[in-house]
Design an enzyme around this catalytic site. Structure first.
Site, PDB file in Angstrom:
ATOM      1  N   TYR A 102     -14.274  13.385  -4.307  1.00  0.00           N
ATOM      2  CA  TYR A 102     -13.465  12.333  -5.057  1.00  0.00           C
ATOM      3  C   TYR A 102     -12.689  13.223  -6.056  1.00  0.00           C
ATOM      4  CZ  TYR A 102     -11.869   9.801  -9.172  1.00  0.00           C
ATOM      5  OH  TYR A 102     -11.422   9.681 -10.227  1.00  0.00           O
ATOM      6  N   ASN A 105     -19.743   2.101 -11.361  1.00  0.00           N
ATOM      7  CA  ASN A 105     -20.205   2.325 -13.548  1.00  0.00           C
ATOM      8  C   ASN A 105     -21.103   2.430 -13.933  1.00  0.00           C
ATOM      9  OD1 ASN A 105     -18.059   4.264 -12.669  1.00  0.00           O
ATOM     10  ND2 ASN A 105     -16.395   3.047 -13.351  1.00  0.00           N
ATOM     11  N   ASP A 130       0.747  -1.299  -0.543  1.00  0.00           N
ATOM     12  CA  ASP A 130      -0.309   0.073   0.480  1.00  0.00           C
ATOM     13  C   ASP A 130       1.023   1.318  -0.402  1.00  0.00           C
ATOM     14  OD1 ASP A 130      -2.104   2.489   1.092  1.00  0.00           O
ATOM     15  OD2 ASP A 130      -2.818   0.636   1.683  1.00  0.00           O
ATOM     16  N   LYS A 177      -8.479  14.711  -5.983  1.00  0.00           N
ATOM     17  CA  LYS A 177      -8.358  14.912  -7.659  1.00  0.00           C
ATOM     18  C   LYS A 177      -7.361  16.611  -7.917  1.00  0.00           C
ATOM     19  CE  LYS A 177      -7.975  10.548  -9.050  1.00  0.00           C
ATOM     20  NZ  LYS A 177      -6.528  10.172  -9.685  1.00  0.00           N
ATOM     21  N   ASN A 222     -14.209   8.765 -19.329  1.00  0.00           N
ATOM     22  CA  ASN A 222     -15.213   7.798 -19.244  1.00  0.00           C
ATOM     23  C   ASN A 222     -14.278   6.558 -19.840  1.00  0.00           C
ATOM     24  OD1 ASN A 222     -17.027  10.295 -18.323  1.00  0.00           O
ATOM     25  ND2 ASN A 222     -18.378   8.666 -17.159  1.00  0.00           N
ATOM     26  N   LYS A 238     -11.844   5.955  -6.489  1.00  0.00           N
ATOM     27  CA  LYS A 238     -12.490   6.288  -7.281  1.00  0.00           C
ATOM     28  C   LYS A 238     -13.879   6.010  -7.966  1.00  0.00           C
ATOM     29  CE  LYS A 238     -12.421   2.119 -10.441  1.00  0.00           C
ATOM     30  NZ  LYS A 238     -11.944   1.532 -11.992  1.00  0.00           N
ATOM     31  N   SER A 257      -9.071  13.294 -13.311  1.00  0.00           N
ATOM     32  CA  SER A 257     -10.075  13.148 -13.635  1.00  0.00           C
ATOM     33  C   SER A 257     -11.166  14.483 -14.368  1.00  0.00           C
ATOM     34  CB  SER A 257     -10.783  12.014 -12.178  1.00  0.00           C
ATOM     35  OG  SER A 257     -12.415  12.368 -12.453  1.00  0.00           O
TER      36      SER A 257
END
Length: 334
Positions: A148, A198, A58, A152, A178, A84, A124
């Site tokens: 989220y 998603n 990690d 970013k 996407n 995400k 993103s």
């Protein structure tokens, strides 16, 4: 040349690793497997016929990260590791701030210590929020609408600050729209461990019978059919974009931001129709409440990536859905 791929066992990371290996890079993967499976590593090797190094660690474990850099002669890093899911980030914001931002700080500190200053960062399109202009260009105001996206945006600023402090760094920040689809082999694809966040994996699992019906989040957006419009691109095209970005950071210094998208938008209902055509299976659905943090339209202007990186998406929406369905059929019993 050795490339460290953080999150390399994940959906996007596995496809990037395949492209790297096929382009004769040496690949080192670090992944904590929280959103992926060790089986993916074996499949990457099967697809490419090549070996790689894998560390089940990690990025929050700073000692293990430092040891990894000591043990390997790393030339550059492609950083994808992190959480995400927009909805989950609204529910658990502190977890997202810790796992996305602190882990990136640890990574950059290890890179600085070991003089590795070439980085491709997975950002993103969520950093744009509800953009005033569509298609969205890279100079659009950053105004994320969920935790989220904010993680970013914070990391992006941190990377710009790092370059300002040390101009020997070279960083490419890639704002994905996407990603969908799967590798043409059917061996790797999007493999959520629970109910998918998603759209396309959700549709695929309804078609295969894993789920009873698709929940469509919202029907009152300011779009032609009332459902959200997104810019979908094939995950293999996305992976190739990382190789073009890698070539850029290896040949120059500086920090820049690039959209990775097609410039074409499809609504949720559009996607259902395309998938039904490809699979021959009707997709039952129901409308439910809008998800907090979602926007009506997210559509890329990919011109900068085309001009500077020499990259453009090649695969169309039917091929994206076909490869996703092929993946689901090959793996629906797992």
């Amino acid at each position: 040349m050795s490339i460290l791929v953080t999150g390399g066992a994940g959906y996007i990371g596995s496809h990037i690793s395949v492209e790297l290996l096929n382009s004769n890079y040496d690949v080192i993967i670090i992944d904590n497997l929280c959103n992926s499976k060790i089986e993916t590593i074996r499949r990457i090797k099967e697809i490419t016929g090549k070996g790689l190094k894998f560390y089940h660690k990690d990025l929050l474990d700073q000692n293990s990260l430092d040891l990894l850099f000591q043990m390997n002669n790393i030339d550059a890093v492609i950083h994808l590791a992190g959480l995400k899911a927009v909805g989950e980030s609204v529910q658990f914001p502190l977890m997202y701030y810790r796992k996305n931002i602190v882990s990136t700080m640890n990574l950059c500190e290890a890179m600085q210590t070991h003089n590795v200053k070439r980085l491709v960062f997975s950002s993103s399109a969520t950093v744009y929020g509800a953009a005033a202009r569509v298609p969205i260009q890279e100079d659009e105001i950053i105004q994320p609408t969920n935790p989220y996206g904010r993680t970013k945006a914070i990391i992006e600023q941190m990377l710009y600050d790092q370059y300002t402090s040390d101009k020997s760094w070279s960083i490419a920040i890639l704002r994905y729209f996407n990603p969908i689809g799967a590798h043409a082999s059917g061996l790797i694809g999007e493999d959520p461990k629970s109910i998918p966040n998603n759209l396309l994996p959700y549709i695929s699992q309804v078609a295969s019978g894993k789920l009873k019906k698709l929940n469509i989040y919202g029907r009152d957006y300011q779009t032609p059919d009332g459902t959200g419009i997104r810019d979908y691109l094939h995950v293999t095209d996305l992976a190739k974009g990382h190789l073009r970005a890698l070539e850029k950071v290896m040949s120059s210094t500086g920090t820049d931001t690039y959209n990775l998208g097609t410039g074409n938008g499809y609504s949720v209902l559009d996607m259902i129709l395309v998938f039904e055509k490809i699979s021959g299976i009707p997709i039952p659905f129901q409308f439910v409440e809008n998800r907090q943090g979602d926007v009506a339209i997210s559509l890329a202007s990919p011109e900068k990536s085309k001009i500077i990186l020499g990259w453009a998406a090649e695969k169309g929406i039917e091929e994206m859905c076909r490869d996703a369905w092929h993946w689901e059929l090959n793996n629906s019993s797992e």
